[in-house]
Scaffold this active site. Sequence first.
Site, PDB file in Angstrom:
ATOM      1  N   LYS A 123     -11.387  -0.979   7.150  1.00 27.56           N
ATOM      2  CA  LYS A 123     -10.722  -1.982   8.078  1.00 27.56           C
ATOM      3  C   LYS A 123     -10.801  -1.731   9.351  1.00 27.56           C
ATOM      4  O   LYS A 123     -10.620  -2.699  10.097  1.00 27.56           O
ATOM      5  CB  LYS A 123      -9.160  -1.380   7.632  1.00 27.56           C
ATOM      6  CG  LYS A 123      -8.827  -1.602   6.201  1.00 27.56           C
ATOM      7  CD  LYS A 123      -8.538  -2.744   5.840  1.00 27.56           C
ATOM      8  CE  LYS A 123      -8.434  -2.839   4.292  1.00 27.56           C
ATOM      9  NZ  LYS A 123      -7.311  -2.046   3.518  1.00 27.56           N
ATOM     10  N   TRP A 158       0.900  -1.172  -0.095  1.00 32.21           N
ATOM     11  CA  TRP A 158       0.028   0.064   0.077  1.00 32.21           C
ATOM     12  C   TRP A 158       0.786   1.135   0.087  1.00 32.21           C
ATOM     13  O   TRP A 158       0.583   2.224  -0.656  1.00 32.21           O
ATOM     14  CB  TRP A 158      -0.889  -0.063   1.497  1.00 32.21           C
ATOM     15  CG  TRP A 158      -2.001  -1.082   1.104  1.00 32.21           C
ATOM     16  CD1 TRP A 158      -2.202  -1.977   2.170  1.00 32.21           C
ATOM     17  CD2 TRP A 158      -3.031  -1.236   0.072  1.00 32.21           C
ATOM     18  NE1 TRP A 158      -3.314  -3.017   1.599  1.00 32.21           N
ATOM     19  CE2 TRP A 158      -3.711  -2.431   0.497  1.00 32.21           C
ATOM     20  CE3 TRP A 158      -3.296  -0.747  -0.890  1.00 32.21           C
ATOM     21  CZ2 TRP A 158      -4.697  -2.940  -0.230  1.00 32.21           C
ATOM     22  CZ3 TRP A 158      -4.256  -1.200  -1.786  1.00 32.21           C
ATOM     23  CH2 TRP A 158      -4.960  -2.462  -1.415  1.00 32.21           C
ATOM     24  N   ASP A 175      -1.292   7.173   6.199  1.00 34.47           N
ATOM     25  CA  ASP A 175      -2.508   6.306   5.780  1.00 34.47           C
ATOM     26  C   ASP A 175      -2.621   5.384   6.839  1.00 34.47           C
ATOM     27  O   ASP A 175      -1.970   4.591   7.141  1.00 34.47           O
ATOM     28  CB  ASP A 175      -2.029   5.442   4.432  1.00 34.47           C
ATOM     29  CG  ASP A 175      -2.867   4.471   4.326  1.00 34.47           C
ATOM     30  OD1 ASP A 175      -4.101   4.304   4.842  1.00 34.47           O
ATOM     31  OD2 ASP A 175      -2.652   3.658   3.259  1.00 34.47           O
TER      32      ASP A 175
HETATM   33  C1  LIG Z   1      -6.586  -1.826   2.057  1.00 36.36           C
HETATM   34  C2  LIG Z   1      -5.799  -0.265   2.392  1.00 36.36           C
HETATM   35  C3  LIG Z   1      -5.650   0.457   1.386  1.00 36.36           C
HETATM   36  C4  LIG Z   1      -6.611   0.415   0.170  1.00 36.36           C
HETATM   37  O1  LIG Z   1      -7.823   0.592   0.360  1.00 36.36           O
HETATM   38  P1  LIG Z   1      -9.076   0.855  -0.520  1.00 36.36           P
HETATM   39  O2  LIG Z   1     -10.006   1.571   0.124  1.00 36.36           O
HETATM   40  O3  LIG Z   1      -9.316  -0.476  -1.099  1.00 36.36           O
HETATM   41  O4  LIG Z   1      -8.575   1.723  -1.988  1.00 36.36           O
HETATM   42  C5  LIG Z   1      -4.856   1.412   1.733  1.00 36.36           C
HETATM   43  N1  LIG Z   1      -4.019   1.336   2.595  1.00 36.36           N
HETATM   44  C6  LIG Z   1      -3.874   0.563   3.604  1.00 36.36           C
HETATM   45  C7  LIG Z   1      -3.067   0.430   4.678  1.00 36.36           C
HETATM   46  C8  LIG Z   1      -4.980  -0.679   3.367  1.00 36.36           C
HETATM   47  O5  LIG Z   1      -5.059  -1.703   4.444  1.00 36.36           O
END
Ligand SMILES: *Cc1c(COP(=O)(O)O)cnc(C)c1O
Length: 357
Positions: A191, A100, A167
């Site tokens: 998540k 990611w 993020d």
């Molecule tokens: C799942 C995830 C993403 C991507 O998320 P989407 O909403 O599917 O684009 C980005 N960063 C992290 C740390 C993630 O776990």
Amino acid sequence: MKKVHVFNAGPCLLPQVAIDKTIEAMKDFAGTGISVLSISHRTKEWDSVMDECRALWKELLHIPDTHEVVFLGGGASLQFLYVAMNYLEKKAAYLDTGVWAHKALVEAQGIGEAYAIACSKDKNYTYIPKGYEIPKDIDYLHITTNNTIYGTEIHEDYDCPVPLIADMSSDIMSRPVDVSKYDLIYGGAQKNVGPAGVIFAIIRKDSLGRVTRHLPTMLNYQTHIDKLSMFNTPPVFAIFVMNETLKWLKSIGGVEAMYEINKKKAGILYDEIDRNTMFVGTAEKEDRSLMNVCFVMAPGMEELQDEFFAFAKERGMVGIKGHRSVGGFRASLYNACSVEDVEALVACMKEFEALKK
Ligand SMILES: *Cc1c(COP(=O)(O)O)cnc(C)c1O
């Protein structure tokens, strides 16, 4: 309903009370006689959900007045582009701690100059690089606080000499965060704080407007701050469920109480991984994630992997397969996962060891 223990990496398990409230609102939203699926977002009933949700974010994370939180569509992956569009003028640094993080970097490279300041790919991203020098002349440092696939986590809020962007898709609301240390915190809700379909972005208001490029209306964070996430139709349903999830989080004592439970859950599982002769953890101990616990069969036991999957499945364990790039097992212990769920998995690991010894 079948009794299962859900360890899915995302979309995550949600608290039952949030699901029950959602079912009610699907039939009749706030006494309007209209389903939440059909409610106009230009009604006072909807406004109060938006207001409550924003207020809960601020309260639960102690977001200071310097920051605003917005809710948008497009997933965390589209935020990779937002970040670069809104903040990258000359040069940006990215801490490459996994797939990611790397995708965020690649997206920025399509906009301007961005580079990996440090990278842990040499050991398949099983640790968080430390001790690298941060140049003072970069626009920002981008970090991924929890690396969902590899089970590593940055456990502190960095004192960073340049604007810090994070993020926090997979550890937001799992632990206290000093929001004042970040210019931007973003992530997908699915998540830890809601269903798929909505992202959160916590933005330091005076951090915007530093770039000279033209920003398309929808890709400009300022648009969404000014319009309180209602410039266009917001992801109504996903925000509704997120709000109910945050109400539950508040009811159990907020992020601080949740953090204690999360430490307990992860502790129980890591202790078992370290004790049990059948399994080994994959992440560096000091960087182990509280949210995603990754482990594999111990050396010499590899051929028992499929047998353990079947064994665990029979006992109701769901979603413990590791990401295909890591293999083995991954148990995601997001907020709604209970101590009992973790204890059930540990009991299953103990039982398997006793059977095979
Ligand atoms: C799942 C995830 C993403 C991507 O998320 P989407 O909403 O599917 O684009 C980005 N960063 C992290 C740390 C993630 O776990």
